[in-house]
Enzyme design. Structure first.
Site, PDB file in Angstrom:
ATOM      1  N   CYS A  96     -79.418  25.162 100.058  1.00 16.37           N
ATOM      2  CA  CYS A  96     -78.230  25.397 100.719  1.00 16.37           C
ATOM      3  C   CYS A  96     -78.092  26.901 100.773  1.00 16.37           C
ATOM      4  CB  CYS A  96     -77.028  24.559 100.438  1.00 16.37           C
ATOM      5  SG  CYS A  96     -76.301  25.198  98.941  1.00 16.37           S
ATOM      6  N   CYS A  99     -76.693  28.434  97.386  1.00 19.16           N
ATOM      7  CA  CYS A  99     -77.698  28.429  96.434  1.00 19.16           C
ATOM      8  C   CYS A  99     -78.590  29.855  96.510  1.00 19.16           C
ATOM      9  CB  CYS A  99     -78.501  27.345  96.512  1.00 19.16           C
ATOM     10  SG  CYS A  99     -77.682  25.590  96.372  1.00 19.16           S
ATOM     11  N   ASP A 493    -102.142  33.319 132.863  1.00 20.46           N
ATOM     12  CA  ASP A 493    -103.488  33.684 133.405  1.00 20.46           C
ATOM     13  C   ASP A 493    -104.365  32.897 134.066  1.00 20.46           C
ATOM     14  OD1 ASP A 493    -105.953  35.557 132.996  1.00 20.46           O
ATOM     15  OD2 ASP A 493    -106.397  34.133 131.595  1.00 20.46           O
TER      16      ASP A 493
END
Length: 853
Positions: A96, A99, A493
């Site tokens: 998280c 942390c 392209d």
């Protein structure tokens, strides 16, 4: 950087060092570096990789060291990029933003660490360190923040499986705490007569229910208090510190019920968040599991040996039976099989492979036995590079992530200050209840934690990127996922993108009594001696039709290539010409010829009205009717004939991909403006654009002119978009490299097995499949929508809870269940929806599997 033992040698005898040397970009440079490093004692192997600017050295650490190797590289005149000092560590419990913040703070205070990147979605930390800083110092710093860490080396798994969340020690403690809280609530609120007073401390009476609440805090809250201690130690104002503060303050202020509820509910929220993050990590694990662990190697004496796949060496011959995974990138030496390439390219239809064809690690032969010569090591295979790039996708934060980080750094202190003020100001200034406003402050303290807001973007990015990778689309980072969704212009392209990039015969018109077989036989007889792509296309088409031009049927002599015009040779003594219409000036009359229609196709069915120059049927003017007609369709016209008469006309073109028109239509339906940029001539460009449904095209562009058009399109896109124009460009990844690099997002076609495209493109379509373009835009648009939903819903819920707290409408329970646990689960679940976005295959193309796609 990799500083780990080579898997093929004993750990004590050899190590591998990987350096980034960006200026080593040619064989001469590589030779100088190799010679310089090779002078050191203890060098076992030197592998300069010019394409990626990397140098891999195997060395004996008892004879030489990293600093000596670096010194020899610099002595050769080449700088080593600082990123070469990167080291990555697995921190599985860092799941998280809170942390991650503690780990960052701990590492930033470590001498020798200059840069830190935390990736909670994959549980990894990447640090840039000084040469002399060992990995143990980094792991010690991470562990000082309260998290176990281990270096990720070439043999390691950065996403090692953890024990099931619901069987962990924390889950057991949370369950026990929940039981204690439930019993305590029953005694205090339902059966108060059964809740005896057990004693008084500091003038406060404690009933049995109070002790049960305190016990719940001890059992369920210990992990929170432990993390809070590390947060305080690392000066991190995160959710662990705030929850610890709230729990301790609740018990100290004689509010054990609130403290217990906070401990239990927050522990449940943490377990649910970890469970959700594990689900997100599972998608990364699925990619890693695509490559097999073992391989069957056929030795020179004919015996077979099973070895770990990561010990395969270039040149080994591996045996793969139906249903087994191919263990490494390589080339088929023997056997034929239909191969499921969906793990690499996303193609649902197996592709036929035979001797000489390239195959990829992780793909699966379905029908036949194969012998494959290994062409790349395990850590350099296409699937390995895909996994690394998906793992690294978290590294570059999107603009929204950067905004949220800045917002959270301001938002949290402000709300914490409001929480403190709520506890102190009303009782001191207005004589309000300390107990009531303490609970209000505690509620605001919980609301101040921006966990759901902070994870709202990264969890969506990881979900979107891993979902795309499973479907054959490699997105290099969250900012590119975001940019595709913001792009409303796509520059395309032509050659190799809208078309297949290979010339093929499209029209065969026999003249003057010759039939198609005779026309192709004569044309291919001459062109077999030519190396021109048009000639090779004619030869290939003749071979497909089963038409040969061997010596038994025709004798070719006096072959001559006529530069810029065609070829000339004698067939059975008669001079034949194959080439442009201008080659026949002064030779055969092309203005009055006769199409061969007897037993074949009538002239009207060929689209020509014919003329009345003579009484014969099929009278035709090749120069004014056939040639302009074919050229208007973007085809190259080849005339076959002798000096006396033409034998036929052959149209050659780069065939449009069968899915091109559908893909362009889908993109336009999504509101994307599709523009074709090509260096081809005006006529061909117009024909291709018309065939696929593109209204805007620009032809005969040089590379620098393509760049100018990209910039112009960006300016135009920005006019109605606040000046922030986004243009995506799709090309073959090599010829269009400058334009791809200039565009907001560069998308490379057919990148499987192509180092250049994988290294340079922002997005890589692993297969030559245009159906992935509409999918990419849909996924990116959906991802941006999900991110916006997550961000704004998180902010809205926090705002509503904050407003309701002072009025007693919102309590600690609401703040934890809705504001923290509920929103964290909500944003994670919403992000997981991206896995449900699937590519669509147009009707009629489901059965493609001819080896070309």
């Amino acid at each position: 950087m990799s500083d780990t033992p080579s898997p093929s040698t004993p750990p004590d005898s050899s190590r591998t060092l990987e350096l980034r040397v960006p200026d080593m970009d040619c064989p001469t440079c590589a030779g100088k570096v190799e010679n310089s490093v090779g002078r050191l004692d203890g060098i076992d192997d030197i592998d300069p990789r010019v394409t990626s600017g990397r140098l891999v050295v195997d060395y004996d650490p008892t004879l030489t060291g990293e600093s000596e190797i670096r010194g020899r590289v610099r002595a050769a005149g080449y700088d080593i990029e600082s990123a070469s000092d990167e080291r990555t560590f697995s921190v599985p419990d860092m799941d998280c933003a809170s942390c991650a913040s503690k780990v960052e703070n701990a590492l930033e205070r470590t001498d020798g660490v200059s840069d830190v990147e935390t990736r909670p979605a994959s549980g990894r930390v990447t640090v840039t360190v000084d040469d002399d800083l060992d990995s143990m110092s980094v792991t010690d710093a991470i562990e000082s923040a309260g998290y176990d860490a281990s270096p990720i080396d070439d043999d390691g798994d950065p996403l090692d499986d953890r024990a099931a969340v619901w069987k962990s020690r924390r889950a057991v403690g949370t369950a026990i705490g929940a039981v204690l809280v439930t019993v305590g609530m029953a005694l205090e609120f339902v059966f108060p007569a059964l809740d005896p007073a057990l004693g008084a401390v500091a003038g406060r009476t404690y009933e049995l229910s109070h002790l049960l609440f305190i016990a719940a805090v001890v059992v369920a809250g210990t992990p929170i208090l432990r993390n809070g201690y590390y947060s305080a130690r690392n000066r991190s104002l995160d959710i662990d510190f705030l929850m610890s503060l709230g729990i301790v303050a609740s018990v100290a202020a004689h509010h054990p019920f609130e403290g217990a509820i906070l401990a239990v509910l927050f522990s449940v929220a943490e377990l649910l968040e970890r469970f959700s993050m594990d689900r997100a990590r599972d998608s990364l694990r699925e990619l890693m599991d695509l490559s097999p662990d073992t391989a069957t190697v056929r030795r020179e004496d004919g015996t077979e040996e099973t070895v770990p796949a990561d010990e395969l060496e270039i040149g080994d011959v591996v045996v793969v039976r139906p249903g087994e995974k191919i263990p490494a990138d390589g080339v088929v030496l023997e056997g034929e099989s239909a191969i499921d390439q969906s793990p690499i390219t996303g193609e649902s239809v197996p592709v036929d492979k035979a001797a000489g064809d390239e195959v990829f690690a992780g793909t699966i032969p379905e029908s036949g036995y194969l012998e494959v010569e290994v062409e790349s090591e395990a850590d350099d295979s296409t699937i390995a590079r895909i996994v690394r790039m998906v793992e690294d996708a978290e590294r570059e934060k999107t603009e929204r992530e950067q905004f949220i980080d800045r917002f959270a750094s301001v938002y949290t202190p402000i709300v914490v200050a409001l929480a403190v003020a709520a506890v102190v100001v009303p009782p001191l200034l207005f004589g309000a209840s300390w107990s009531y406003w303490f609970v209000v402050g505690l509620t605001l303290l919980v609301i101040s934690c921006p966990c759901a807001l902070v994870i709202s973007t990264p969890v969506s990015v990881v979900s979107g990127i891993t979902s795309a990778a499973r479907n054959g689309v490699l997105i290099k980072g969250g900012k590119h996922l975001e940019a595709v969704g913001d792009s409303d212009v796509l520059a395309v392209d032509k050659t190799g993108t809208l078309t297949e990039g290979d010339l093929t015969v499209t029209d065969v018109i026999p003249l003057e009594g010759a039939d198609e077989d005779d026309l192709l036989r004569r044309a291919s007889a001459l062109e077999r001696r030519s190396e021109h792509p048009i000639g090779q296309a004619i030869v290939g088409y003749a071979d497909e039709q089963g038409i040969t031009a061997d010596g038994e049927e025709s004798e070719v002599s006096n072959f001559e290539a006529l530069t810029g015009k065609g070829v000339r040779a004698e067939i059975d003594g008669t001079t034949h010409y194959v080439g442009k219409p201008g080659l026949f000036d002064g030779l055969a009359d092309l203005e009055h010829v006769h199409a061969t229609t007897d037993g074949g196709v009538a002239l009207a069915e060929m689209g020509y009205s014919g003329s009345s120059r003579c009484d014969r049927e099929g009278c035709l003017d090749v120069l004014s009717e056939v040639v302009p007609d074919l050229q208007s369709e973007g085809k190259t016209v080849v005339i076959v004939g002798t000096e006396e008469r033409p034998i036929g006309v052959i149209g050659v073109a780069d065939r449009v991909r069968p899915e091109a028109k559908w893909a362009v239509s889908q993109l336009q339906d999504q509101g994307v403006r599709v523009v074709m940029l090509t260096g081809d001539n005006e006529g061909t460009a117009r024909a291709i654009a018309s065939e696929v449904g593109i209204d805007e095209y620009h032809a005969e562009l040089l590379p620098d002119e393509k760049l100018e058009w990209i910039r112009q399109l960006e300016d135009e896109a920005g006019v109605g978009n606040g000046g922030d124009g986004h243009v995506a460009m799709v090309g073959d990844g090599i010829n269009d490299a400058p334009a791809l690099a200039t565009a907001s997002v560069g998308i490379a076609m057919g990148a499987a097995g192509t180092d250049t495209a994988l290294e340079t493109a922002d997005v890589a379509l692993m297969g030559d499949d245009l159906t992935r373009l509409p999918y990419l835009f849909e996924l990116s648009g959906t991802a941006n929508g999900v991110i916006r939903q997550n961000v704004w819903s998180s902010l809205a819920v926090k705002a509503v809870l904050a407003v309701g707290a002072p009025f007693g409408i919102v309590t600690v329970i609401h703040a934890v269940v809705i504001g923290d646990m509920g929103m964290s689960l909500g944003v994670t679940g919403n992000a997981m929806r991206l896995a449900n976005v699937e590519p669509e295959t147009p009707e009629g193309l489901e059965g493609r599997g001819d080896g070309g796609h």
